[in-house]
Design an enzyme around this catalytic site. Structure first.
Site, short mmCIF file in Angstrom:
data_model
loop_
_atom_site.label_atom_id
_atom_site.label_comp_id
_atom_site.label_asym_id
_atom_site.label_seq_id
_atom_site.Cartn_x
_atom_site.Cartn_y
_atom_site.Cartn_z
N LYS A 190 -13.60 8.13 -13.98
CA LYS A 190 -13.94 9.26 -14.83
C LYS A 190 -15.29 9.78 -14.35
O LYS A 190 -16.35 9.22 -14.65
CB LYS A 190 -14.05 8.87 -16.31
CG LYS A 190 -14.13 10.11 -17.22
CD LYS A 190 -14.95 9.91 -18.47
CE LYS A 190 -16.41 10.20 -18.28
NZ LYS A 190 -16.72 11.64 -17.98
N GLU A 263 -25.51 0.01 -13.41
CA GLU A 263 -26.83 0.45 -12.95
C GLU A 263 -27.32 1.50 -13.92
O GLU A 263 -26.69 2.55 -14.09
CB GLU A 263 -26.79 1.03 -11.54
CG GLU A 263 -28.21 1.23 -11.01
CD GLU A 263 -28.30 2.21 -9.88
OE1 GLU A 263 -28.73 3.36 -10.14
OE2 GLU A 263 -27.94 1.84 -8.76
N CYS A 297 -32.26 7.90 -10.54
CA CYS A 297 -32.60 6.70 -11.30
C CYS A 297 -33.67 5.87 -10.61
O CYS A 297 -34.39 5.12 -11.28
CB CYS A 297 -31.35 5.87 -11.56
SG CYS A 297 -30.45 5.42 -10.07
N GLU A 395 -37.74 7.01 -19.84
CA GLU A 395 -37.29 7.72 -18.65
C GLU A 395 -37.22 9.22 -18.94
O GLU A 395 -36.56 9.66 -19.88
CB GLU A 395 -35.91 7.21 -18.23
CG GLU A 395 -35.39 7.82 -16.94
CD GLU A 395 -34.07 7.22 -16.52
OE1 GLU A 395 -33.88 6.96 -15.32
OE2 GLU A 395 -33.20 7.03 -17.40
#
Length: 527
Positions: A190, A263, A297, A395
């Site tokens: 997906k 991750e 990331c 973040e």
């Protein structure tokens, strides 16, 4: 879920011609009833519509993938690898087309899209030439040599479910699937709804290379209706995305006793030591902070600079940033592209405005650029950021970096590690041995010395992943391949059994075994 009305072909942008026919790659259980818009971040225009798949489509995809998996696994590893060797060349032959699709959907600069093409090609080549070695059955030592023979075989897990993100839509849709498929699994993916066309184009090329159609299934749409059935049906789950969503995926996988790798997010530190080559550090950290407009990331969002070079570094860093070229061109001349969406722009803006309100100083940037496109935001540098602020702790995932001054190694390592995240770090020093010593003390899955992120990322023979809230499991290297296999131990007992022989009292058997084990400890090769 909001699904728009069908868009007339004449209303779609010229860019949509790139995407023609790709919908045929999507798996659906029946006629498509719901669709969702795909937007071009450069303009905000709708460039196409794709099926908003539902749980029934996920079931259909897994049925097809499960049926195809056995025949695919029955092929020799050499045959499977040949498909990916051809794919390596096809990706490079179609690089310009892939770059166009990535830019249309993600809004990133072309040079940053090219990193994805490189990653897919290099990853494919790496595993295609190593799969046979990884999957070879291995003889293992028996507890008592001569009495038994032990072999470990490596079987595919079955059907691997992948949920891939929007920030690297080519790389993260394909590079995790390559080792899974080479190991003999089939895959159901997906992709992120914002960038599904990129995955469809990449999979179309993979089928052209010879991968059986049903071995790689795609369902498009939104996470809420599709995520849970995908996890429930998968034999292994690979997820890349936010830490918050990763917790949900891990919880669902745990309910089904399904292994997974995740991750997740990062708030990655960069350290510039007093003996660093400042010019080199500036150049490398600009790439480390602003590649893909900071939507990476493993990008760096916190920079710690030694007091001896702080002023010189900050001045040079800001000067270089102010010369960066932002734009929407489909050329390699643009340094920074767009953010992906209004939601991402709002998050970046909120972090910066909150920091300013709490006393942070903006040295450059700090504002949106609607004159360029609806989601552009200037590369931004802040100082005077308190380490309790969201800008330091959370973040941001945008072109924003905060800079802090430090005085000694112990202090900076403690501050670098003072985070819930542990994905990537960067250290700049001319003393490489010092850099290596510092790196071992940083609590992140990868650390780059005199590079921002690329050196560790392209070291495909080494594992890559996160510590703490940045994830579990690893991609790349042997770890990134063998996670898609089930090890099986086969032990063949020879003449004597694993107990006292007939007619030998157990007390005597135990005495003999004690002496045998003591002897084994003293003989190299038998320990």
């Amino acid at each position: 879920m909001t699904v728009s009305e069908t868009v007339d072909e004449s209303e779609l942008s010229v860019e949509s011609e790139l995407l023609a026919g790709l919908e045929s790659v999507v798996t659906t259980a029946g006629p498509v009833t719901d669709r969702f818009d795909v937007e071009a971040p450069f303009t905000g225009a709708v460039i196409g519509q794709l099926p908003a798949c539902g749980p029934e489509d996920v079931e259909e995809a897994f049925d097809r993938a499960d049926f195809a998996q056995e025949a695919w696994a029955d092929r020799s590893v050499e045959e499977r690898a040949a498909v990916f060797k051809r794919y390596h060349d096809l990706v490079l032959d179609h690089a310009e087309e892939l770059l166009d699709v990535v830019q249309v959907e993600s809004g990133k600069a072309r040079r940053h899209a090219y990193e994805e093409v490189l990653d897919v090609a290099i990853t494919t080549r790496h595993y295609a030439y190593r799969a046979e070695e990884y999957l070879e059955s291995e003889p293992r030592d028996a507890a008592i040599p001569g009495l038994s023979e032990t072999t470990v075989h490596h079987h595919p897990v079955g059907v691997v479910g992948i949920i891939s993100p929007w920030n690297y839509p080519l790389s993260l849709a394909i590079s995790d699937a390559v080792p899974a498929l080479l190991a003999g699994n089939s895959v159901v993916i997906k992709p992120a709804e914002q960038t599904s066309y990129t995955a469809l184009k990449a999979i179309e090329l993979l089928r052209e290379a010879g991968l059986p159609r049903d071995a790689f299934q795609v369902v498009t749409g939104f996470g809420e209706p599709l995520g849970e059935p995908l996890v429930a049906n998968a034999d292994y789950v690979c997820f890349t995305g936010s830490s918050a969503t990763g917790r949900i995926v891990a919880s669902q996988a745990g309910e089904h006793l399904t292994d997974c790798s995740l991750e997740l997010g990062g708030k990655n530190p960069g350290i510039v030591c007093e003996d660093a080559d400042v010019e080199r550090a500036v150049d490398g950290l600009i790439r480390g902070c602003f590649t893909n407009a900071g939507q990476l990331c493993i990008s760096l969002e916190r920079l710690y600079v030694h007091e001896d070079v702080y002023g010189r570094f900050v001045e040079a860093f800001v000067d270089e940033i102010e010369d960066l070229h932002l734009g929407t061109e489909y050329s390699h001349d643009v340094d920074v592209g767009s953010l992906i969406s209004e939601q991402q722009l709002e998050k970046v803006t909120e972090h910066v405005e909150e920091a300013k309100a709490e006393g942070a100083t903006v040295l450059t940037g700090g504002t949106g650029r609607p004159d360029l496109g609806p989601y552009f935001y200037e590369p931004t540098v802040l100082t005077d950021v308190d380490e309790s602020m969201a800008l330091c702790a959370e973040e941001t995932f945008g072109p924003v970096v905060s800079i802090y001054e430090y005085s000694d190694d112990d202090d900076v390592i403690e501050r670098a590690n003072d985070s819930d995240y542990g994905l990537n770090a960067s250290i700049w020093t001319e003393d490489l041995e010092r850099g290596k010593r510092m790196a071992k003390r940083i609590e992140t899955g990868t650390v780059n010395v005199n590079e921002a992120y690329a050196a560790a990322w392209v070291a495909l023979d080494a594992p890559m992943g996160g510590m703490k809230d940045s994830g579990i499991g690893r991609r790349h290297g042997e770890h990134g391949f063998m996670k898609y296999t089930e090890p099986q131990t086969v032990a063949v007992q020879k003449k004597l059994g694993m107990t006292a022989p007939p007619g030998v009292p157990y007390w005597l058997y135990a005495k003999i075994m004690n002496k045998t084990l003591k002897l084994q400890r003293r003989i190299p090769g038998m320990r």
